[in-house]
Design an enzyme around this catalytic site. Structure first.
Site, short mmCIF file in Angstrom:
data_model
loop_
_atom_site.label_atom_id
_atom_site.label_comp_id
_atom_site.label_asym_id
_atom_site.label_seq_id
_atom_site.Cartn_x
_atom_site.Cartn_y
_atom_site.Cartn_z
NE ARG A 166 51.09 60.13 27.20
CZ ARG A 166 49.99 60.80 27.51
NH1 ARG A 166 49.18 61.20 26.55
NH2 ARG A 166 49.70 61.09 28.76
CE LYS A 174 39.09 46.31 36.94
NZ LYS A 174 37.93 46.19 37.69
CG HIS A 222 42.84 43.71 41.76
ND1 HIS A 222 42.00 44.43 40.97
CD2 HIS A 222 42.38 43.83 43.02
CE1 HIS A 222 41.07 44.98 41.72
NE2 HIS A 222 41.26 44.63 42.97
CE LYS A 253 40.65 41.76 46.70
NZ LYS A 253 41.02 42.90 47.50
CD GLU A 268 32.84 49.11 46.05
OE1 GLU A 268 33.67 50.03 46.19
OE2 GLU A 268 32.39 48.77 44.95
CG ASP A 307 33.62 48.33 38.27
OD1 ASP A 307 34.74 48.31 37.75
OD2 ASP A 307 33.38 48.88 39.37
CG HIS A 351 36.83 41.73 40.65
ND1 HIS A 351 38.04 41.49 40.04
CD2 HIS A 351 36.73 43.08 40.74
CE1 HIS A 351 38.63 42.64 39.79
NE2 HIS A 351 37.86 43.62 40.20
CE LYS A 359 31.08 51.58 42.47
NZ LYS A 359 32.19 51.24 43.37
N1 LIG Z 1 44.08 52.77 38.95
C1 LIG Z 1 43.63 51.64 39.38
O1 LIG Z 1 43.48 51.39 40.58
C2 LIG Z 1 43.28 50.55 38.40
C3 LIG Z 1 42.57 49.48 38.86
C4 LIG Z 1 42.28 48.49 37.98
C5 LIG Z 1 42.69 48.56 36.67
N2 LIG Z 1 43.37 49.60 36.23
C6 LIG Z 1 43.80 49.61 34.84
O2 LIG Z 1 45.19 49.90 34.83
C7 LIG Z 1 45.51 50.72 33.70
C8 LIG Z 1 46.17 51.99 34.20
O3 LIG Z 1 45.32 52.67 35.11
P1 LIG Z 1 45.70 54.10 35.70
O4 LIG Z 1 44.61 54.46 36.63
O5 LIG Z 1 47.08 54.10 36.20
O6 LIG Z 1 45.58 54.99 34.41
P2 LIG Z 1 46.00 56.52 34.19
O7 LIG Z 1 46.59 57.10 35.42
O8 LIG Z 1 44.84 57.22 33.60
O9 LIG Z 1 47.06 56.43 33.00
C9 LIG Z 1 48.16 55.55 32.96
C10 LIG Z 1 49.16 56.09 31.97
O10 LIG Z 1 48.67 56.08 30.65
C11 LIG Z 1 49.25 57.17 29.94
N3 LIG Z 1 48.15 57.98 29.36
C12 LIG Z 1 47.17 58.60 30.03
N4 LIG Z 1 46.37 59.26 29.17
C13 LIG Z 1 46.87 59.04 27.95
C14 LIG Z 1 46.51 59.46 26.64
N5 LIG Z 1 45.47 60.27 26.43
N6 LIG Z 1 47.25 59.01 25.61
C15 LIG Z 1 48.29 58.19 25.80
N7 LIG Z 1 48.69 57.79 27.00
C16 LIG Z 1 47.98 58.20 28.06
C17 LIG Z 1 50.03 58.00 30.92
O11 LIG Z 1 51.39 57.64 30.80
P3 LIG Z 1 52.51 58.62 30.17
O12 LIG Z 1 51.98 60.01 30.15
O13 LIG Z 1 53.68 58.44 31.07
O14 LIG Z 1 52.74 58.06 28.81
C18 LIG Z 1 49.55 57.52 32.25
O15 LIG Z 1 50.52 57.54 33.23
C19 LIG Z 1 44.20 50.92 32.95
O16 LIG Z 1 44.09 49.94 31.95
C20 LIG Z 1 43.12 50.67 34.00
O17 LIG Z 1 41.94 50.19 33.41
C21 LIG Z 1 43.69 50.61 37.08
#
Ligand SMILES: NC(=O)c1ccc[n+]([C@@H]2O[C@H](COP(=O)([O-])OP(=O)(O)OC[C@H]3O[C@@H](n4cnc5c(N)ncnc54)[C@H](OP(=O)(O)O)[C@@H]3O)[C@@H](O)[C@H]2O)c1
Length: 501
Positions: free
Chosen positions: A48, A151, A181, A185, A219, A238, A243, A350
């Site tokens: 953004r 996811k 994911h 694995k 976990e 979750d 998974h 957990k």
């Molecule tokens: N983190 C993990 O380990 C993990 C594991 C499994 C699944 N996921 C999935 O992967 C996806 C990303 O996870 P994440 O942990 O990386 O998410 P995040 O850090 O919360 O956000 C990812 C991106 O979304 C944008 N964003 C955040 N808040 C926003 C808002 N209010 N409005 C519009 N855009 C917004 C931001 O991009 P910009 O500011 O650059 O636009 C941010 O970099 C999600 O669908 C999550 O369910 C994540």
């Protein structure tokens, strides 16, 4: 088999987020270092905010520095960083997606096969696809266009169906890559290969010889600072919904006719659709839930640490009451000839005494029983923390008497110099290679929600106090209510004899 990779552009939405920092950028870098990216492959991060290219590349360097503390090859770094570009898509700009299309149209920079990785909030998945379609960016007339959906794919059956309907207005099924994911694995992929590339397993892999199967993901961690997310989600949605059911599908599916993605997915779909729906009128005998109370868990270095209970953690964050489960166990039956009558016990929790992901198969009683306590054979495929396969068998105790004891054949599946590949590296490579075998077909997702939804709903409307277990303990004794037979017990990791409980 090395995968053929077309030149492509990976368009990464949410590139500044946690997932991208920890997994995606480091994973792409490692693929580059391993020579697995096409020379012309580019990465266009979309966010953004307005970020100058040099600042964005410096940010990526920070991600790599944080991940690869031991450093990395400078030549690979220069090659990798030069692949990276940035595009600002401010939500306030009605022309943002036209500008994205115009940017991508520069064929001298960006290969025209486009893979979109939506690492953004799930509520944004459909909107982004609609906007991409609106500017012609998912059109496959001349090049392939693929969309990876992170996811969760919905939070229940209706929301998954609604998301699917929104996506398929613009995309064919073959363009949609739904992530779980776990499927990236190596140890999970190995379940299928271990079953089908060994002649000794297949004849035994059925209800004639198998007493029951346990699929476990435990976990020692608690919910940490993710209380809001977790309380709205719970262990079933979750971990269990995708998974663990995917792991079950690997354990129980029929042999695919070949290793083509369609063939593997067809067998998984058949299996998931043949799991018997939970009988909600008899829920207490089929599924058990609990929450962790304050206790003491083992931390990485082997020391104990006092930890608060789940409800206390919620209270800290302003939530007074909850019946969300941090422990979920269910008994499932598969209605096909191979598995008729064999219970599959699937559990996730957990704050248990140990972290462990494993498949444990107990065989039926042996043809010769020397005494009532004779150990039944187990085969354990351990996924975490140690990848190994273990078989427990009875063997004569040397000496004058006729008596046996249990011995164990324990083989590490991972050897010292084996590559260690993160699941996202595999999945990113497969996205670019067009191999969807480790992604979920919509029918798998829907079958999983169909199974889980009735349990979630029944538990949500059940106002009885949720059972508490002490953090750092083993399964609550009360969870045994789901066992079919009194001689069944939860199996723990790798301990000989299954550590009856
Ligand atoms: N983190 C993990 O380990 C993990 C594991 C499994 C699944 N996921 C999935 O992967 C996806 C990303 O996870 P994440 O942990 O990386 O998410 P995040 O850090 O919360 O956000 C990812 C991106 O979304 C944008 N964003 C955040 N808040 C926003 C808002 N209010 N409005 C519009 N855009 C917004 C931001 O991009 P910009 O500011 O650059 O636009 C941010 O970099 C999600 O669908 C999550 O369910 C994540």
């Amino acid at each position: 088999m090395t995968k053929m990779i077309d030149p492509s552009t990976l368009v990464l939405f949410g590139a500044s987020g946690n997932l991208s920092r920890v997994k995606l950028m480091p994973g792409l870098f490692r693929l580059d270092a391993a020579g697995r990216l096409h020379d012309d492959m580019k990465i266009l991060s979309v966010g953004r905010g307005e970020v100058p290219l040099e600042a964005w590349r410096a940010d990526i360097k920070g991600m790599l520095d944080a991940k690869f503390k031991g450093g990395y090859d400078q030549k690979v770094y220069e090659r990798f960083i030069a692949r990276n570009h940035y595009h600002a898509n401010p939500p306030s700009d009605p022309d943002a997606f036209n500008k994205l299309r115009d940017k991508l149209a520069d064929e001298r920079v960006f290969p025209q096969n486009l893979a979109y990785f939506l690492s953004v909030r799930p509520t944004d998945f459909a909107t982004i696809v609609e906007q991409l379609a609106g500017v012609g960016l998912v059109d496959e007339t001349n090049y392939w266009r693929r969309v990876l959906i992170e996811k969760p794919f919905g939070t229940d059956l209706p929301s998954a169906q609604a998301l699917q309907a929104a996506l398929t207005k613009h995309l064919k099924e073959s363009q949609i890559y739904r992530i779980d994911h776990y499927l990236g694995k190596s140890a999970v992929q190995n379940v299928m290969l271990t079953r089908f590339t060994n002649a000794i397993l297949e004849p035994l892999w059925n209800n004639e010889y198998i007493d029951h199967v346990q699929i476990t993901n435990n976990e020692t961690l608690g919910v940490g600072d993710r209380t809001t997310f977790y309380d709205a989600t719970g262990a079933l949605r979750d971990m269990f919904q995708s998974h663990l059911l995917q792991t079950l599908a690997m354990v129980a599916m029929e042999k695919p006719k070949d290793l083509q993605p369609e063939s593997i997915r067809a067998e998984k779909i058949k299996l998931l659709e043949s799991i018997r729906p939970i009988d909600v009128s008899n829920m207490d005998k089929q599924a058990f839930r609990a929450q962790y109370a304050a206790g003491r868990v083992c931390v990485g270095d082997g020391h104990g640490e006092n930890v608060p209970g789940y409800l206390e953690e919620l209270k800290r964050d302003g939530v007074d009451a909850s019946n969300t489960e941090t422990y979920a166990a269910a008994k499932l039956f598969i209605d096909n000839p191979r598995w008729k009558g064999v219970p599959f016990y699937v559990r996730t929790a957990k704050r248990m005494h140990e972290g462990n992901t494993a498949i444990a198969v107990r065989f039926k009683k042996a043809p010769m029983l020397l005494n009532d306590n004779q150990h039944q054979n187990w085969l354990i495929i351990n996924i975490q923390p140690r990848e190994c396969i273990k078989i427990e068998i009875e063997s004569k105790i040397p000496g004058l008497d006729i008596a046996t004891r249990t011995i164990s054949v324990d083989a590490p599946q991972r050897q010292a110099d084996d590559e260690s590949i993160d699941s996202y590296e595999t999945l990113l490579l497969n996205l670019m290679a067009g191999d969807a075998s480790q992604y979920l077909h919509i029918n798998e997702v829907l079958a999983q929600w169909r199974l889980v939804d009735p349990i979630v709903k029944t538990w949500a409307s059940d106002t009885r106090a949720v059972h508490q277990y002490i953090a750092g303990s083993r399964d609550p004794l009360e969870s045994k209510v789901i066992f079919e037979n009194e001689d069944q017990f939860w199996r723990y990791s790798i301990e000989l004899g299954g550590d009856k409980h």
